[in-house]
Structures are given as structure tokens and as C-alpha cells.
Design a protein around this motif. Structure first.
Motif, PDB file in Angstrom:
ATOM      1  N   CYS A  35     -25.693   9.091  23.989  1.00 21.58           N
ATOM      2  CA  CYS A  35     -26.439   9.936  23.049  1.00 21.58           C
ATOM      3  C   CYS A  35     -27.935   9.637  23.120  1.00 21.58           C
ATOM      4  O   CYS A  35     -28.759  10.553  23.054  1.00 21.58           O
ATOM      5  N   TYR A  36     -28.275   8.382  23.285  1.00 22.74           N
ATOM      6  CA  TYR A  36     -29.686   8.004  23.376  1.00 22.74           C
ATOM      7  C   TYR A  36     -30.351   8.626  24.604  1.00 22.74           C
ATOM      8  O   TYR A  36     -31.517   9.008  24.564  1.00 22.74           O
ATOM      9  N   SER A  37     -29.598   8.751  25.676  1.00 20.89           N
ATOM     10  CA  SER A  37     -30.171   9.348  26.882  1.00 20.89           C
ATOM     11  C   SER A  37     -30.565  10.805  26.647  1.00 20.89           C
ATOM     12  O   SER A  37     -31.405  11.342  27.359  1.00 20.89           O
ATOM     13  N   SER A  42     -33.231   6.170  18.619  1.00 22.82           N
ATOM     14  CA  SER A  42     -32.054   5.361  18.280  1.00 22.82           C
ATOM     15  C   SER A  42     -31.340   5.874  17.038  1.00 22.82           C
ATOM     16  O   SER A  42     -30.109   5.851  16.972  1.00 22.82           O
ATOM     17  N   HIS A  43     -32.088   6.337  16.044  1.00 25.17           N
ATOM     18  CA  HIS A  43     -31.443   6.853  14.828  1.00 25.17           C
ATOM     19  C   HIS A  43     -30.681   8.143  15.115  1.00 25.17           C
ATOM     20  O   HIS A  43     -29.552   8.319  14.636  1.00 25.17           O
ATOM     21  N   GLU A  44     -31.303   9.022  15.895  1.00 28.19           N
ATOM     22  CA  GLU A  44     -30.631  10.265  16.282  1.00 28.19           C
ATOM     23  C   GLU A  44     -29.372   9.964  17.099  1.00 28.19           C
ATOM     24  O   GLU A  44     -28.340  10.599  16.926  1.00 28.19           O
ATOM     25  N   GLU A  46     -27.498   7.278  17.003  1.00 27.37           N
ATOM     26  CA  GLU A  46     -26.454   6.757  16.120  1.00 27.37           C
ATOM     27  C   GLU A  46     -25.811   7.886  15.317  1.00 27.37           C
ATOM     28  O   GLU A  46     -24.587   7.925  15.172  1.00 27.37           O
ATOM     29  N   ASP A  47     -26.633   8.796  14.796  1.00 27.99           N
ATOM     30  CA  ASP A  47     -26.093   9.934  14.048  1.00 27.99           C
ATOM     31  C   ASP A  47     -25.197  10.787  14.927  1.00 27.99           C
ATOM     32  O   ASP A  47     -24.100  11.192  14.520  1.00 27.99           O
ATOM     33  N   LEU A  48     -25.656  11.048  16.130  1.00 32.61           N
ATOM     34  CA  LEU A  48     -24.884  11.868  17.057  1.00 32.61           C
ATOM     35  C   LEU A  48     -23.578  11.176  17.439  1.00 32.61           C
ATOM     36  O   LEU A  48     -22.532  11.817  17.536  1.00 32.61           O
ATOM     37  N   SER A  49     -23.636   9.856  17.637  1.00 28.68           N
ATOM     38  CA  SER A  49     -22.407   9.125  17.981  1.00 28.68           C
ATOM     39  C   SER A  49     -21.404   9.176  16.834  1.00 28.68           C
ATOM     40  O   SER A  49     -20.190   9.258  17.066  1.00 28.68           O
ATOM     41  N   GLN A  50     -21.902   9.154  15.601  1.00 30.57           N
ATOM     42  CA  GLN A  50     -20.991   9.298  14.459  1.00 30.57           C
ATOM     43  C   GLN A  50     -20.320  10.663  14.476  1.00 30.57           C
ATOM     44  O   GLN A  50     -19.119  10.768  14.188  1.00 30.57           O
ATOM     45  N   GLU A  51     -21.083  11.679  14.823  1.00 26.57           N
ATOM     46  CA  GLU A  51     -20.498  13.020  14.939  1.00 26.57           C
ATOM     47  C   GLU A  51     -19.413  13.051  16.016  1.00 26.57           C
ATOM     48  O   GLU A  51     -18.397  13.732  15.862  1.00 26.57           O
ATOM     49  N   GLY A  96     -40.794  11.891  19.849  1.00 24.22           N
ATOM     50  CA  GLY A  96     -40.049  10.645  19.722  1.00 24.22           C
ATOM     51  C   GLY A  96     -40.541   9.587  20.683  1.00 24.22           C
ATOM     52  O   GLY A  96     -40.616   8.414  20.355  1.00 24.22           O
ATOM     53  N   VAL A  97     -40.898   9.988  21.882  1.00 22.06           N
ATOM     54  CA  VAL A  97     -41.426   9.051  22.869  1.00 22.06           C
ATOM     55  C   VAL A  97     -42.754   8.491  22.382  1.00 22.06           C
ATOM     56  O   VAL A  97     -43.016   7.294  22.461  1.00 22.06           O
TER      57      VAL A  97
END
Length: 181
Positions: A35-37, A42-44, A46-51, A96-97
Motif C-alpha cells: 500500500c505504501y508503494s 505511511s498513514h494512508e 495503514e488505512d488502506l491495509s485496514q481496508e 506527500g513526498v
């Protein structure tokens, strides 16, 4: 599917929270990396991984066991990442970068490489990201994308070549040949 995977799936289907927690613990880091790629945040990620795990849990009864649990989870993750990508513009990604880095040279390099990766055709980009950033092997990628291992190998090779060409033609960027995949 292994006997252990059968136990995990049956446990989750039976409502055993411990089985689901174990499964999340086993795959969480890899899914966040994937998801980070796509998010570069990192927050996005983590949120996406929860989804991803919520979708997995909701679709547990659809899981037939034709592939491994990991392949099934990665398929969900790739779909979620592609959906995320559609919703988010390149401009937002670059913000974000800028938030994460301080040095201008590193920033320019990271932005340029990210743009090169983003410009790859989707059928090439996904195997490249899964191979180089998530660390999956070609067989696992083939299972996730429903293509042969040879097709994965070819797409990774073509992606690598396209990235090298784009990066080397980048002219005044600060990246060196040693940093190219």
C-alpha cells in the motif's frame, strides 16, 4: 491450500477473532509495504491495509481455496491500491513526498523516480512494484495476477528496461545509474 490455512479460514468463518488476528499479524507488514508503494504516505498505507483486511474478512465466505490465503489477500490489496490510485491525483501524491523529505536533491530524485514508475503501463507497473517494493517472488505475482511465471518475468524485465531508459534520459536529475533498479 495447506491444512494450517484450512484451520485459519475455518476459524475465521466460525467467528474466531484470534484466527483473524493471527492472519493480520502474518501479512500486515507486507500489505502495508504494498500500500505504501502506491500512497507514499505511511498513514494512508495503514488505512488502506485496514481496508484490505476488512474486505478479506467480509469476503471470507467467497474464498474457495483455489489459491493460497496470501494470494487472495494480495489480490484484494492490489485492487484496493488501484482503486486508491484512481481517486488520488499525481499532485496529491507529490505533496506527500514534499512533506516527508527535507533535502531538495533527494526530493527531486524521489519525485522523478516515482513519476517514472507511475508512467509505466499498469500491466507492467504492478509486477514491478510487487517484485521490487513488496518482495514477492515471480510465482506469487503470477498467482495474484492470474498470469504465468514467464509472463511475470517478461513484464518485470520490460518494466526494468523502461525505467532505466526513462531515468537515464532524465537529464539533469540527481539519480545515479547505481540507484536504478
Amino acid at each position: 491450500m495447506s491444512e494450517n490455512e484450512d484451520d485459519v479460514i475455518n476459524g475465521i468463518r466460525a467467528g474466531d477473532e484470534d484466527c483473524f488476528i493471527r492472519l493480520v499479524d502474518m501479512y500486515k507488514k507486507r500489505i502495508i509495504a504494498l500500500c505504501y508503494s502506491y500512497t507514499e504516505d505511511s498513514h494512508e498505507a495503514e488505512d488502506l491495509s485496514q481496508e484490505v483486511f476488512i474486505s478479506f474478512y467480509k469476503s471470507i465466505n467467497d474464498f474457495r481455496g483455489d489459491c493460497s490465503i496470501s494470494t487472495y489477500i494480495y489480490k484484494i490489496a492490489v485492487r484496493k491500491c488501484l482503486d486508491f490510485k484512481k481517486k488520488r491525483s499525481m499532485k496529491d501524491m507529490l505533496r506527500g513526498v514534499f512533506r516527508d523529505k527535507g533535502k531538495e536533491d533527494e526530493l527531486d530524485e524521489k519525485i522523478f523516480i516515482r513519476q517514472c514508475i507511475d508512467e509505466l503501463p499498469k500491466d507492467i507497473k504492478i509486477p514491478v512494484v510487487l517484485f521490487y517494493y513488496v518482495g514477492l517472488n515471480q510465482k506469487e505475482i503470477g498467482n495474484i495476477l492470474n498470469i504465468t511465471q514467464k509472463a511475470v518475468e517478461g513484464r518485470i524485465y520490460r518494466g526494468k528496461q523502461k525505467l532505466k531508459n526513462k531515468i537515464l534520459k532524465g537529464g539533469d536529475t540527481v539519480c545515479s545509474k547505481s540507484q536504478i533498479i
